[in-house]
Each structure stands twice: as C-alpha cells, then as structure tokens.
Write a protein that holds these residues in place. Structure first.
Motif, PDB file in Angstrom:
ATOM      1  N   ALA A  25       4.678  20.972   2.339  1.00  0.00           N
ATOM      2  CA  ALA A  25       3.486  20.178   2.654  1.00  0.00           C
ATOM      3  C   ALA A  25       2.263  20.744   1.935  1.00  0.00           C
ATOM      4  N   PHE A  26       1.226  19.942   1.820  1.00  0.00           N
ATOM      5  CA  PHE A  26      -0.018  20.408   1.214  1.00  0.00           C
ATOM      6  C   PHE A  26      -0.565  21.599   1.983  1.00  0.00           C
ATOM      7  N   LYS A  27      -1.331  22.399   1.267  1.00  0.00           N
ATOM      8  CA  LYS A  27      -2.010  23.519   1.909  1.00  0.00           C
ATOM      9  C   LYS A  27      -3.001  22.988   2.931  1.00  0.00           C
ATOM     10  N   LYS A  74      -0.011  29.253  -1.195  1.00  0.00           N
ATOM     11  CA  LYS A  74       1.144  28.490  -0.741  1.00  0.00           C
ATOM     12  C   LYS A  74       2.109  28.233  -1.909  1.00  0.00           C
ATOM     13  N   LEU A  75       1.557  28.106  -3.099  1.00  0.00           N
ATOM     14  CA  LEU A  75       2.389  27.901  -4.290  1.00  0.00           C
ATOM     15  C   LEU A  75       2.584  29.210  -5.064  1.00  0.00           C
ATOM     16  N   TYR A  92       0.864  -1.194   0.000  1.00  0.00           N
ATOM     17  CA  TYR A  92       0.000   0.000   0.000  1.00  0.00           C
ATOM     18  C   TYR A  92       0.901   1.245   0.000  1.00  0.00           C
ATOM     19  N   PRO A  93       0.397   2.383  -0.480  1.00  0.00           N
ATOM     20  CA  PRO A  93       1.264   3.566  -0.612  1.00  0.00           C
ATOM     21  C   PRO A  93       1.557   4.215   0.735  1.00  0.00           C
ATOM     22  N   LYS A  94       2.752   4.759   0.856  1.00  0.00           N
ATOM     23  CA  LYS A  94       3.153   5.424   2.106  1.00  0.00           C
ATOM     24  C   LYS A  94       3.719   6.814   1.826  1.00  0.00           C
ATOM     25  N   ARG A  95       3.372   7.377   0.689  1.00  0.00           N
ATOM     26  CA  ARG A  95       3.927   8.702   0.357  1.00  0.00           C
ATOM     27  C   ARG A  95       3.406   9.771   1.293  1.00  0.00           C
ATOM     28  N   LYS A  96       4.171  10.809   1.449  1.00  0.00           N
ATOM     29  CA  LYS A  96       3.757  11.938   2.289  1.00  0.00           C
ATOM     30  C   LYS A  96       2.834  12.866   1.519  1.00  0.00           C
ATOM     31  N   PHE A  97       1.989  13.550   2.252  1.00  0.00           N
ATOM     32  CA  PHE A  97       1.152  14.585   1.656  1.00  0.00           C
ATOM     33  C   PHE A  97       1.992  15.837   1.475  1.00  0.00           C
ATOM     34  N   LEU A 114      -8.348  22.030  -4.547  1.00  0.00           N
ATOM     35  CA  LEU A 114      -6.998  21.910  -5.088  1.00  0.00           C
ATOM     36  C   LEU A 114      -6.863  20.496  -5.646  1.00  0.00           C
ATOM     37  N   TYR A 115      -6.918  20.410  -6.961  1.00  0.00           N
ATOM     38  CA  TYR A 115      -7.051  19.081  -7.587  1.00  0.00           C
ATOM     39  C   TYR A 115      -5.868  18.168  -7.340  1.00  0.00           C
ATOM     40  N   PHE A 116      -4.680  18.719  -7.363  1.00  0.00           N
ATOM     41  CA  PHE A 116      -3.529  17.843  -7.103  1.00  0.00           C
ATOM     42  C   PHE A 116      -3.661  17.213  -5.720  1.00  0.00           C
ATOM     43  N   GLU A 117      -4.020  18.016  -4.726  1.00  0.00           N
ATOM     44  CA  GLU A 117      -4.183  17.488  -3.367  1.00  0.00           C
ATOM     45  C   GLU A 117      -5.303  16.461  -3.300  1.00  0.00           C
ATOM     46  N   MET A 118      -6.412  16.797  -3.947  1.00  0.00           N
ATOM     47  CA  MET A 118      -7.587  15.945  -3.827  1.00  0.00           C
ATOM     48  C   MET A 118      -7.432  14.595  -4.516  1.00  0.00           C
ATOM     49  N   THR A 119      -6.692  14.543  -5.607  1.00  0.00           N
ATOM     50  CA  THR A 119      -6.591  13.264  -6.319  1.00  0.00           C
ATOM     51  C   THR A 119      -5.288  12.531  -5.980  1.00  0.00           C
TER      52      THR A 119
END
Ligand SMILES: C[S@@+](CC[C@H](N)C(=O)[O-])C[C@H]1O[C@@H](n2cnc3c(N)ncnc32)[C@H](O)[C@@H]1O
Ligand SMILES: [Zn+2]
Length: 462
Positions: A188-190, A380-381, A176-181, A344-349
C-alpha cells in the motif's frame, strides 16, 4: 498570464526562480521538469528547452501547458452547454444548484460505537464520551456529516440552506477508476488516505458522478489535441469533486492546495463550475501563449524519443534522469528533484494517472511501475537518504557533460538532510550555495502549515 495558477502541482516552483537561473542562457535542459515551469520561462525568454521527467503525468501536464492548443469561442460555448446539463443532473439540490458543502468527519468509537467529533481531541487522540481514547486509524469507520450547504438559485443568487444529509443513492452510469492506492499487490502507499483504499472512495458521490460524466463527454470528442487539452482541465479541476480540500471558515473559496489525502473538515465544491472557470482561464492563457511561441517547434514524447528543432524549440520527453542522453550541449541545466520524502510524486499524481489511463487504457499512461525509478526518500520502498544523495550525484555527474552550468534547487525543510547532500556534492565538485525566498505558495507550506520557507540554489562547477 501566470502558469502557477493553471494546475496544482506539488513542488512547482515560482517562475522567477527559473528566470534567475537561466540568466541569459539560450538553451536549457531540465531533467526533473514536473509541471514544466522551466519550459514556460524558456518560452517567455525566447530560449529553447529540453525537459524530461520519469512521471508520464508530468509529461502530460507540461506538454499540454506548453503546446499551442486552445479552443475557439464556439467550441467553448458548446462545451459549456453540455457541461451545464451535467451540472443539472448532478448538483440539483432543494430547487437550487449545490455550490459548496462543508463536511466534518466523525469517527466511530471502537469501544461503544458512538460517533466522536474530530474536534474532541487530547494530544492528537480522539476522546469519546465513554472516555475511550483512540487514534483516527483505530476508529471503526469514518462518517461524513454535512454542516453547511450553499446553493445557487436559478437566477444566480446564493443562499445557505439547512444542513441535511444527502443520503439518496446516486447512480453513476459512466466509467470511473477503481484502482487501489498501492504500489503493487500488498504494498500500500506510504500515505494511505483516511478510510479510502480505492481511488473512487476519496470522491464525494455527486462529484464522482459529475467527473465521470464529464470524462465521458471529453472522450466522445474526435480531435486528439482538444481531447488532451480538456483532460488537462479535467485533472486540474478534479479536487473540487474529492474530499481532499480542507475547509477553513475565514478564507472562502481560494487557491487552496489540497491536503495529502482527506482532512477531517473538508469542503465539496461544484466540479462543473470549477471545470468551466478553469477552462476559460486556461484557454485564455493558452491563446496568449500560442501567440508568444508561434515560431517554436513543440515536441512531446512519452516513450523516450528525443526530438529537437533546428531553430527554437520546446521538447518534452519521458525519461529517467539517469538514462537520458541529451542530443546536444546546453547552456544551463536546472534540476529540481523531489525534495527528499516530502512529496511522493507517484502517490500524488496517481489519482490523475488512473483517470488518464482510462477505460481505454491509453498506452501513454500504462506504466504504473515507474515508482521504482523515482529519486526520493521513501523508507517503505527502501530508499534512504544515502540512496537519494548517491542517485542525485549520478544525475549531476551525467549533466556535467551536457551543460555549461548546473543549478540544483533544494528545500531547507530538514536541515540535516540538506547538509548531507551538500557534503557529498562538495566532495566531488565545487558548489556555490545561495538562498531564494519563496514568493508563491508551495504545497509544502500547505501540507505542513508552516509559514516562511526558502529554497537553496546550488550552482555546481566542474
Ligand atoms: C519538485 S518536482 C519538479 C517541479 C518543477 N520544477 C515545477 O516547477 O513544476 C520533481 C520531479 O522529479 C521527478 N522525478 C523523480 N525521480 C525522477 C527520475 N529518476 N528521473 C526523472 N524525473 C524524476 C518527479 O516525477 C517530479 O515531477
Ligand atoms: Zn465510546
């Protein structure tokens, strides 16, 4: 058959909006295609459509909703048998199968270390018995406590059991994935999830096990199209395994739009049952769809190569709306860009992309840097409102050469933002504005709990 209830996609529009826009056109182009609603309506109306989006997950969802893949009865039965085995392994509790469980998150007081109920609040701040007031993010930790559990007996009957803590260790042997947000290292994500810095941390433990085993089952299948179709069902079902679904006593299990990360009172569903229900529903829809579009050619490409047919076609291509060169002129261009910074589509998907990229590092999903090219407002970006407006105007300008009519869909959520966009567009073109009522629930309503909303539909003339 309604595409709206196949997979939750933030900002997805009611198909009737596209019917209004297409209005007799024969060839449609949509450079912000999201989950492919305009392609779906094009198929219903007998039109051809060229869809594109910067997000590879969008291409995956649109492609798998609009292609002609579905499963025969025997394959479905076999899958169900194997899924039921996973269900037994993951959801057996007190001689029944876990149907749903409600959790409340308690926050550990930074002063005295006691747990504070999320209901103990004043002006949004948590209030401890020791009289310390603190914000959620100041808590020492967040602890989920189960409040109610519904089980299904082997004969299918439902019963509630006494809430008990499920503390036994859950062993997961599948990937299963363990990547950070995060966008990139140290960025970090907004919208960081409460107390989850990594993807796996927003899952319930048994949900994560069920999801990981299901993914492994899907990966073991040979046929690529079947595999992708099942992965679509997988991502569509994934919420039931996460802490993202808010619980409310009144509405029961319904089509709830998940929160932007984990709400304090949430419900754990049975992922396998969600998956099987979604499989049956989507398979039925895809069977009918395949019949409907039987004379269409369908193209899906993740690397910017456009293909179109001689006769009727639906073509879905991954591309930045600013770079894309459509191969011909279209009757109607429909544009439904991100609505400022609302979603924020990148965050959401991201959660989905992490699974789809997978253990095998599927190259279609390897680009985790496309957030740099998104057109939205994200301070943030360092993307502000004027950036958004300028970039949107570039896209509109570009499509002036590629379509006879251009329609832009925008939200009314924050009035001044909309006014500045309109002002800029009006400086360049003749713009006609209409309002459209929303008929189906949108994620924006889900997130902000607002009631009636509408959209603006802008027709832009040369
Ligand atoms: C509101 S959604 C579209 C929803 C779609 N109309 C539907 O009904 O499903 C906006 C989409 O714009 C895409 N997007 C953002 N920046 C983009 C860019 N530079 N080029 C192409 N697409 C972009 C996002 O990935 C997102 O899928
Ligand atoms: Zn305290």
């Amino acid at each position: 058959m309604n595409i709206h209830y196949t997979i939750k996609f933030w900002g997805r529009k009611d198909p009737t909006i596209f019917e209004q826009i297409i209005n007799g056109g024969k060839k449609i182009v949509d450079p912000f295609c999201g989950a492919g609603t305009s392609g779906y309506v094009s198929g219903l109306k007998g039109c051809s459509a060229l869809l594109s989006d910067i997000n590879p997950v969008s291409i995956f969802i649109s492609g798998n909703l609009l292609n002609k893949t579905y499963l025969d009865e025997k394959t479905v039965k076999n899958l169900e048998r194997e899924l039921n085995e996973i269900q037994k392994r993951c959801y057996s509790v007190d001689s029944g199968i876990l149907q749903e469980a409600v959790y409340m998150t308690y926050y550990r007081c930074p002063n005295c270390g006691e747990l504070v109920s999320p209901m103990n609040r004043e002006n949004g701040k948590l209030v401890c018995n020791c009289s310390k007031r603190f914000a959620q993010r100041e808590a020492r930790e967040a602890v989920d406590r189960v409040r109610e559990v519904v089980l299904q007996d082997w004969n299918g009957g439902l019963r509630k059991t006494n809430p008990k803590e499920y503390t036994e260790d859950i062993l997961i042997n599948s990937w299963y994935p363990k990547r950070k947000f995060e966008y990139e290292r140290n960025k970090a994500f907004k919208n960081l999830p409460n107390f989850g810095k990594r993807v796996d941390q927003i899952f319930f433990p048994r949900g994560l096990k069920a999801a990981a085993e299901t993914y492994e089952l899907i990966e073991s299948i040979d046929d690529e199209k079947t595999k992708d179709f099942l992965k679509l069902i997988f991502i569509a079902s994934l919420y039931s395994a996460t802490k993202m679904i808010p619980y409310s006593a009144t509405s029961g299990p319904s089509w709830k739009i998940p929160r932007y990360w984990t709400p304090p009172v949430k419900v754990e569903r049975n992922f396998i049952q969600t998956f099987i229900r979604r499989l049956r529903y989507l398979n039925k829809m895809k069977k009918a769809w395949s019949e409907l579009v039987k004379d269409y050619e369908i193209f899906v490409d993740y690397f910017g190569n456009v293909e179109t047919g001689n006769d009727k076609y639906l073509s879905i291509v991954r591309s930045d709306a600013r770079d894309f060169e459509p191969p011909e002129v279209y009757d109607v261009a429909v544009m439904d860009p991100p609505h400022y910074g609302e979603i924020l589509y990148f965050e959401m998907t991201y959660l989905w992309q992490c699974w789809l990229y997978g253990k095998k590092r599927d190259k279609r999903f390897r680009d985790f840097r496309f957030w740099k090219k998104e057109i939205d407002v994200n301070l943030k970006l360092r993307r502000d409102l004027s950036y958004y407006n300028e970039e949107l105007a570039k896209v509109v300008g570009k499509y002036m050469d590629y379509s006879k009519k251009i329609f832009l869909i925008l939200h009314n959520s924050i009035g001044y933002q909309f006014k500045t966009t309109l002002k800029l567009l009006k400086e360049k073109w003749d713009v006609e504005v209409k309002t459209v009522e929303l008929k189906v629930p949108t994620s924006a309503q889900g997130i902000h709990g607002r009631k009636k909303r509408h959209l603006y539909l802008l027709e832009i003339k040369n």
